[in-house]
Motif scaffolding. Structure first.
Motif, PDB file in Angstrom:
ATOM      1  N   VAL A   3      38.715  39.185  29.494  1.00 47.58           N
ATOM      2  CA  VAL A   3      38.918  40.388  28.679  1.00 47.58           C
ATOM      3  C   VAL A   3      39.490  39.989  27.330  1.00 47.58           C
ATOM      4  O   VAL A   3      40.196  38.981  27.205  1.00 47.58           O
ATOM      5  N   TYR A   4      39.184  40.790  26.320  1.00 47.13           N
ATOM      6  CA  TYR A   4      39.729  40.549  24.995  1.00 47.13           C
ATOM      7  C   TYR A   4      41.134  41.121  24.890  1.00 47.13           C
ATOM      8  O   TYR A   4      41.465  42.133  25.506  1.00 47.13           O
ATOM      9  N   ALA A   5      41.958  40.449  24.051  1.00 46.87           N
ATOM     10  CA  ALA A   5      43.346  40.865  23.861  1.00 46.87           C
ATOM     11  C   ALA A   5      43.555  41.579  22.534  1.00 46.87           C
ATOM     12  O   ALA A   5      44.652  42.075  22.276  1.00 46.87           O
ATOM     13  N   ASP A   6      42.527  41.629  21.686  1.00 39.88           N
ATOM     14  CA  ASP A   6      42.652  42.320  20.402  1.00 39.88           C
ATOM     15  C   ASP A   6      41.309  42.928  20.031  1.00 39.88           C
ATOM     16  O   ASP A   6      40.256  42.511  20.516  1.00 39.88           O
ATOM     17  N   THR A   7      41.354  43.930  19.150  1.00 42.09           N
ATOM     18  CA  THR A   7      40.127  44.620  18.779  1.00 42.09           C
ATOM     19  C   THR A   7      39.211  43.764  17.910  1.00 42.09           C
ATOM     20  O   THR A   7      38.017  44.056  17.791  1.00 42.09           O
ATOM     21  N   ALA A   8      39.751  42.709  17.304  1.00 38.27           N
ATOM     22  CA  ALA A   8      38.911  41.790  16.537  1.00 38.27           C
ATOM     23  C   ALA A   8      38.178  40.813  17.445  1.00 38.27           C
ATOM     24  O   ALA A   8      37.297  40.076  16.989  1.00 38.27           O
ATOM     25  N   ASN A   9      38.536  40.798  18.723  1.00 43.90           N
ATOM     26  CA  ASN A   9      37.913  39.926  19.730  1.00 43.90           C
ATOM     27  C   ASN A   9      38.080  38.452  19.400  1.00 43.90           C
ATOM     28  O   ASN A   9      37.197  37.627  19.663  1.00 43.90           O
ATOM     29  N   THR A  10      39.240  38.096  18.827  1.00 46.50           N
ATOM     30  CA  THR A  10      39.523  36.693  18.511  1.00 46.50           C
ATOM     31  C   THR A  10      40.406  36.036  19.567  1.00 46.50           C
ATOM     32  O   THR A  10      40.608  34.827  19.540  1.00 46.50           O
ATOM     33  N   MET A  11      40.958  36.838  20.489  1.00 44.54           N
ATOM     34  CA  MET A  11      41.813  36.321  21.556  1.00 44.54           C
ATOM     35  C   MET A  11      41.367  36.937  22.872  1.00 44.54           C
ATOM     36  O   MET A  11      40.960  38.101  22.914  1.00 44.54           O
ATOM     37  N   TRP A  12      41.473  36.157  23.932  1.00 40.37           N
ATOM     38  CA  TRP A  12      41.028  36.665  25.219  1.00 40.37           C
ATOM     39  C   TRP A  12      41.761  35.990  26.374  1.00 40.37           C
ATOM     40  O   TRP A  12      42.405  34.946  26.214  1.00 40.37           O
ATOM     41  N   LEU A  13      41.663  36.624  27.527  1.00 40.54           N
ATOM     42  CA  LEU A  13      42.177  36.064  28.777  1.00 40.54           C
ATOM     43  C   LEU A  13      41.010  35.558  29.600  1.00 40.54           C
ATOM     44  O   LEU A  13      39.938  36.176  29.605  1.00 40.54           O
ATOM     45  N   PRO A  14      41.189  34.464  30.331  1.00 42.09           N
ATOM     46  CA  PRO A  14      40.073  33.925  31.117  1.00 42.09           C
ATOM     47  C   PRO A  14      39.755  34.791  32.331  1.00 42.09           C
ATOM     48  O   PRO A  14      40.567  35.591  32.788  1.00 42.09           O
ATOM     49  N   SER A  15      38.552  34.614  32.853  1.00 40.21           N
ATOM     50  CA  SER A  15      38.144  35.286  34.082  1.00 40.21           C
ATOM     51  C   SER A  15      38.881  34.675  35.274  1.00 40.21           C
ATOM     52  O   SER A  15      39.510  33.613  35.168  1.00 40.21           O
ATOM     53  N   TYR A  16      38.812  35.337  36.401  1.00 39.17           N
ATOM     54  CA  TYR A  16      39.432  34.787  37.604  1.00 39.17           C
ATOM     55  C   TYR A  16      38.696  35.268  38.853  1.00 39.17           C
ATOM     56  O   TYR A  16      38.016  36.301  38.843  1.00 39.17           O
ATOM     57  N   THR A  17      38.814  34.474  39.910  1.00 35.06           N
ATOM     58  CA  THR A  17      38.265  34.821  41.219  1.00 35.06           C
ATOM     59  C   THR A  17      39.351  34.625  42.265  1.00 35.06           C
ATOM     60  O   THR A  17      40.012  33.580  42.299  1.00 35.06           O
ATOM     61  N   LEU A  18      39.553  35.616  43.083  1.00 41.07           N
ATOM     62  CA  LEU A  18      40.551  35.577  44.139  1.00 41.07           C
ATOM     63  C   LEU A  18      39.855  35.565  45.494  1.00 41.07           C
ATOM     64  O   LEU A  18      38.891  36.316  45.712  1.00 41.07           O
ATOM     65  N   TYR A  19      40.354  34.724  46.400  1.00 38.22           N
ATOM     66  CA  TYR A  19      39.790  34.634  47.743  1.00 38.22           C
ATOM     67  C   TYR A  19      40.855  34.987  48.769  1.00 38.22           C
ATOM     68  O   TYR A  19      42.055  34.763  48.540  1.00 38.22           O
ATOM     69  N   GLY A  20      40.421  35.502  49.875  1.00 38.88           N
ATOM     70  CA  GLY A  20      41.357  35.848  50.935  1.00 38.88           C
ATOM     71  C   GLY A  20      40.762  35.627  52.309  1.00 38.88           C
ATOM     72  O   GLY A  20      39.537  35.583  52.489  1.00 38.88           O
ATOM     73  N   LEU A  21      41.634  35.470  53.293  1.00 33.06           N
ATOM     74  CA  LEU A  21      41.244  35.333  54.694  1.00 33.06           C
ATOM     75  C   LEU A  21      42.079  36.292  55.518  1.00 33.06           C
ATOM     76  O   LEU A  21      43.229  36.597  55.178  1.00 33.06           O
ATOM     77  N   SER A  22      41.518  36.773  56.610  1.00 32.95           N
ATOM     78  CA  SER A  22      42.265  37.673  57.485  1.00 32.95           C
ATOM     79  C   SER A  22      41.844  37.459  58.932  1.00 32.95           C
ATOM     80  O   SER A  22      40.760  36.953  59.220  1.00 32.95           O
ATOM     81  N   SER A  23      42.739  37.848  59.826  1.00 32.64           N
ATOM     82  CA  SER A  23      42.457  37.774  61.254  1.00 32.64           C
ATOM     83  C   SER A  23      43.203  38.897  61.948  1.00 32.64           C
ATOM     84  O   SER A  23      44.363  39.175  61.612  1.00 32.64           O
ATOM     85  N   THR A  24      42.555  39.569  62.895  1.00 35.97           N
ATOM     86  CA  THR A  24      43.206  40.618  63.677  1.00 35.97           C
ATOM     87  C   THR A  24      42.952  40.377  65.157  1.00 35.97           C
ATOM     88  O   THR A  24      41.890  39.875  65.556  1.00 35.97           O
ATOM     89  N   TYR A  25      43.930  40.750  65.958  1.00 37.64           N
ATOM     90  CA  TYR A  25      43.810  40.643  67.415  1.00 37.64           C
ATOM     91  C   TYR A  25      44.211  41.974  68.025  1.00 37.64           C
ATOM     92  O   TYR A  25      45.346  42.431  67.854  1.00 37.64           O
ATOM     93  N   GLN A  26      43.261  42.604  68.713  1.00 39.39           N
ATOM     94  CA  GLN A  26      43.506  43.879  69.366  1.00 39.39           C
ATOM     95  C   GLN A  26      44.007  43.586  70.779  1.00 39.39           C
ATOM     96  O   GLN A  26      43.225  43.331  71.692  1.00 39.39           O
ATOM     97  N   MET A  27      45.345  43.620  70.948  1.00 36.57           N
ATOM     98  CA  MET A  27      45.924  43.271  72.243  1.00 36.57           C
ATOM     99  C   MET A  27      45.502  44.263  73.324  1.00 36.57           C
ATOM    100  O   MET A  27      45.215  43.889  74.461  1.00 36.57           O
ATOM    101  N   ASN A  28      45.486  45.538  72.975  1.00 37.02           N
ATOM    102  CA  ASN A  28      44.987  46.586  73.857  1.00 37.02           C
ATOM    103  C   ASN A  28      44.584  47.756  72.970  1.00 37.02           C
ATOM    104  O   ASN A  28      44.594  47.629  71.743  1.00 37.02           O
TER     105      ASN A  28
END
Length: 715
Positions: free
Chosen positions: A646-671
């Motif tokens: 994303v850009y940080a100014d309206t002149a588009n001369t500064m920006w933040l980098p993109s990012y990717t987030l990953y996740g893992l999950s596990s569930t156990y239905q006891m009953n």
């Protein structure tokens, strides 16, 4: 660049798992179709946020997305903002001061309506994300929705809907969780029929959650308690009433106001990762809020085809800030200059009443449903500001004493009123769905709003009284080739007073500026495939917004006319039951948002921003979830989220980098009553910013890698 490589690895795991399952004898597949639900698209559930005609997503000529309770639990949503980020194209964060920040379809701030149970508080700070426990679902309507929700909402509307007492069954449910940074949640929900037999029947629901955390930023401790109670009374077969009360208290010590970016500040902005968890606020910085909601909902079934609903609502919110908010590196990056001492109180009260009449009937022999209504609201807010912009001190980022609020000279002055606003809105609306043929439906809507706005600036004694009248609408067609495959097109408009959210607008932000108008053309399709194993939606749109205003880059608390902005984009979403054990769900959004006309004054020099992109708007977002029933009672999942730079100014001369987030999950239905779960967020410990402050260029860090364990039960 969009990180297709890593996402492809996750998708390939789907293919591998599918191939493995195809080699197993049928008798080994014991999971039911329902066992992998939760991120699956449901196009046939009526959605209140898209229409007052009880239309489903499939019947609505618009992009409609929902994160329901099952989905929130499946993705581990801790706040309603987590749920919103699971919807196509949404990028939500919670930078200090802005409360709930949302960008969608190339727009942000007040251009995205954030509503609570269909009620717009018209103030972004009121949408600060809190615990998700009391919420039943989050609904998203794409594009202009002024025809439904009143002025604003050129980009779309997010509606956070709380749980209410239900006639379905008596139940008790609860949850306890613990995660990194001592993040804890304790929650309980009870739904109970209070009586039986003849005469009026009463049902009650109580939900309470308590969350707290030490925070991943130094000294940032947060605690919140959220209570919701509702009483549903069936007076007779035709008349029912629901009383709903919600109360929230939140307190945050030494709130995090961002991480300064290193000099020189140009191109891709960077931070010192070694000191990324530093908190430059004073030791006893503070944020607190107390909010109360009251709703009285009366439903009366006048006849089999005619229904009346009346909703009275009351909201009261008090928010307190006391912080040192601005941090900049010295020229050689050896020290951090702290400034921007700011003390503020917001007192906000909203009262309103909405009367709705829905009718099923015929028009010229064609099936035709109608919704009519009147809406009135009074939104009043007074703020009590005190600020000192001068530098307070310069600290060594490698080690410093944060100091205390009392160390800042001049900030102990008595509290005094700064500005009061009163926004009175009177509205009338009508909506219709006519079945032109067995396959083709015409959906139309029209709304009139009269806005009466008064502002008083107490220090100077200046006052302003403005009136605006707006007419907005929607016209759409839905053609159903089959019961499970439809296409649609629509044209819709929006209107928004200058200054965005009038609740906090100053005289300088409103002045004599005109109404901002918007229009959208959208086409799309919604369909099931492979005998219902998969569901998908696709939408393409163009939104043009005229006479828009943006904050001045040179003069605080003033507004500049930006002329015109155009957003063109596509949104795709799908869920696919690959096998009875494996569900894949994903969405992707792309938008090209740019100014068509915008002359910005910087240092007395006027620059054209034509063709430039707005600040904090990613052009691509994507989500992916994989859920697999590993064994009876055991389920594992993987997820990924991508957000473009994303850009940080309206002149588009500064920006933040993109990012990717990953996740893992596990569930156990006891009953059938007890479930254990574990969730690992930000698997790769990505260092990323989910927002950049345009004037201060402060980088708001997202959460590092964290593990959460939870126990959930229901009876």
């Amino acid at each position: 660049m969009f990180r297709l490589t890593t996402l492809a690895l996750l998708i390939s795991s789907v293919t591998c798992a599918w191939a493995q399952d195809e080699t197993l004898p049928a008798s080994t597949i014991s999971a039911t179709a329902e066992s992998v639900e939760g991120t699956q698209l449901d196009l046939d559930q009526p959605i209140a946020s898209g229409s007052r005609l009880n239309l489903s997503a499939r019947e609505n000529p618009a992009s409609i997305s929902v994160a329901d309770r099952a989905m929130m639990e499946r993705i581990g949503a801790r706040t309603f903002q987590d749920a919103a980020n699971a919807l196509p194209g949404v990028n939500a964060s919670a930078p200090p001061g802005l409360g709930g920040y949302v960008s969608y379809r190339g727009f942000s701030g007040s251009q995205i309506s954030q509503m609570f149970n269909g009620i717009n508080l018209q103030y972004g700070a009121a949408a600060r994300p809190i615990g998700a426990w009391i919420y039943d679902r989050v609904e998203l309507l794409g594009g202009p929705s002024s025809f439904l929700n009143g002025s604003g909402a050129v980009g779309g509307s997010l509606n956070m809907i709380t749980k209410l007492a239900s006639r379905d069954k008596d139940s008790i449910e609860g949850r306890v969780s613990y995660g990194r940074y001592d993040s804890m949640e304790t929650a309980i929900g009870i739904n109970q029929a209070l009586n039986d037999g003849d005469g009026p029947r009463h049902y009650a629901r109580l939900d309470y959650s308590r969350t707290q955390s030490n925070g991943y930023i130094d000294r940032q401790e947060n605690g919140a308690g959220n209570l919701a109670f509702s009483l549903l009374s069936d007076i007779n077969e035709r008349l029912s009433h629901t009383l709903a009360i919600e109360y929230l208290e939140e307190k945050e010590d030494s709130p995090y106001w961002g991480t300064p970016t290193l000099r020189p500040q140009s191109g891709e902005l960077h931070i010192d990762k070694h000191n990324r968890f530093n908190n430059y606020n004073v030791e006893d910085g503070r944020y607190e809020q107390r909010t109360r909601w009251l709703r009285s909902i009366t439903d009366y079934q006048i006849s089999d085809s005619l229904q009346l609903r009346n909703t009275f609502y009351h909201y009261n919110g008090e928010r307190d800030y006391r912080n040192l908010e601005v941090y900049r590196y010295s020229a050689d990056n050896s020290g951090v200059v702290r400034s921007g001492a700011y003390r503020q109180r917001h007192d906000q009260e909203v009262n309103g009443n909405r009367l709705e009449l829905t009718q099923q009937g015929e028009l010229f022999g064609l099936a035709s449903d109608w919704a009519y209504g009147l809406d009135y609201s009074r939104n009043q807010q007074t703020n009590y500001p005190l600020s000192i912009s001068a530098p307070f001190d310069t600290v060594n980022p490698d080690g410093f004493a944060p100091g205390h609020w009392g160390d800042i000279n001049g900030m102990d002055a008595p509290r005094s009123k700064g500005r009061s606003t009163w926004t009175n809105t009177s509205s009338g609306f009508v909506e219709n769905r006519t079945q032109l043929t067995e396959q083709l439906a015409l959906i139309s809507a029209l709304r009139y709003d009269h806005i009466d706005f008064d502002v008083t600036e107490h220090a100077s004694g200046k006052k302003l009284d403005r009136r605006w009248d707006t007419v907005t609408g929607r016209l759409g067609l839905v053609y159903a080739f089959t019961p499970t495959f439809s296409v649609y097109s629509q044209y819709s408009t929006s209107a928004e007073p200058p200054g965005g959210a009038l609740t906090s607008a100053s005289i300088a932000q409103v002045g004599d500026l005109d109404i901002s108008t918007g229009r959208q053309v959208e086409v799309g399709t919604k369909f099931d495939f492979l005998d219902g194993r998969g569901t998908a939606t696709a939408a393409a749109y163009q939104i043009v917004r005229k006479n828009i205003s943006v904050p001045s880059s040179t003069t605080p608390n003033t507004t500049e006319q930006a002329g015109q902005q155009t957003s063109t984009g596509i949104e795709l979403a799908a869920s696919f039951k690959v096998t009875p054990k494996l569900l894949a769900a994903a969405n992707f959004a792309w938008v090209n948002a740019e100014y068509d006309e915008f002359n910005e004054s910087v240092g007395g020099v006027v620059y054209s921003r034509k063709g430039k992109n707005p600040v904090n708007i990613p052009d691509k977002t994507a989500n992916l979830w994989l859920t697999y029933d590993l064994a009876p009672g055991w389920q594992v999942g993987a997820d990924a989220r991508y957000v473009a730079s994303v850009y940080a100014d309206t002149a588009n001369t500064m920006w933040l980098p993109s990012y990717t987030l990953y996740g893992l999950s596990s569930t156990y239905q006891m009953n059938k009553n007890l479930q254990l779960s574990a969730r690992l967020r930000n698997l790769t410990d990505e260092v990323y910013a989910n927002y950049i402050h345009q004037s201060n260029l402060q980088y708001y860090l997202g959460e590092p890698r964290s593990l959460e364990l939870a126990v959930q039960w229901s009876y």
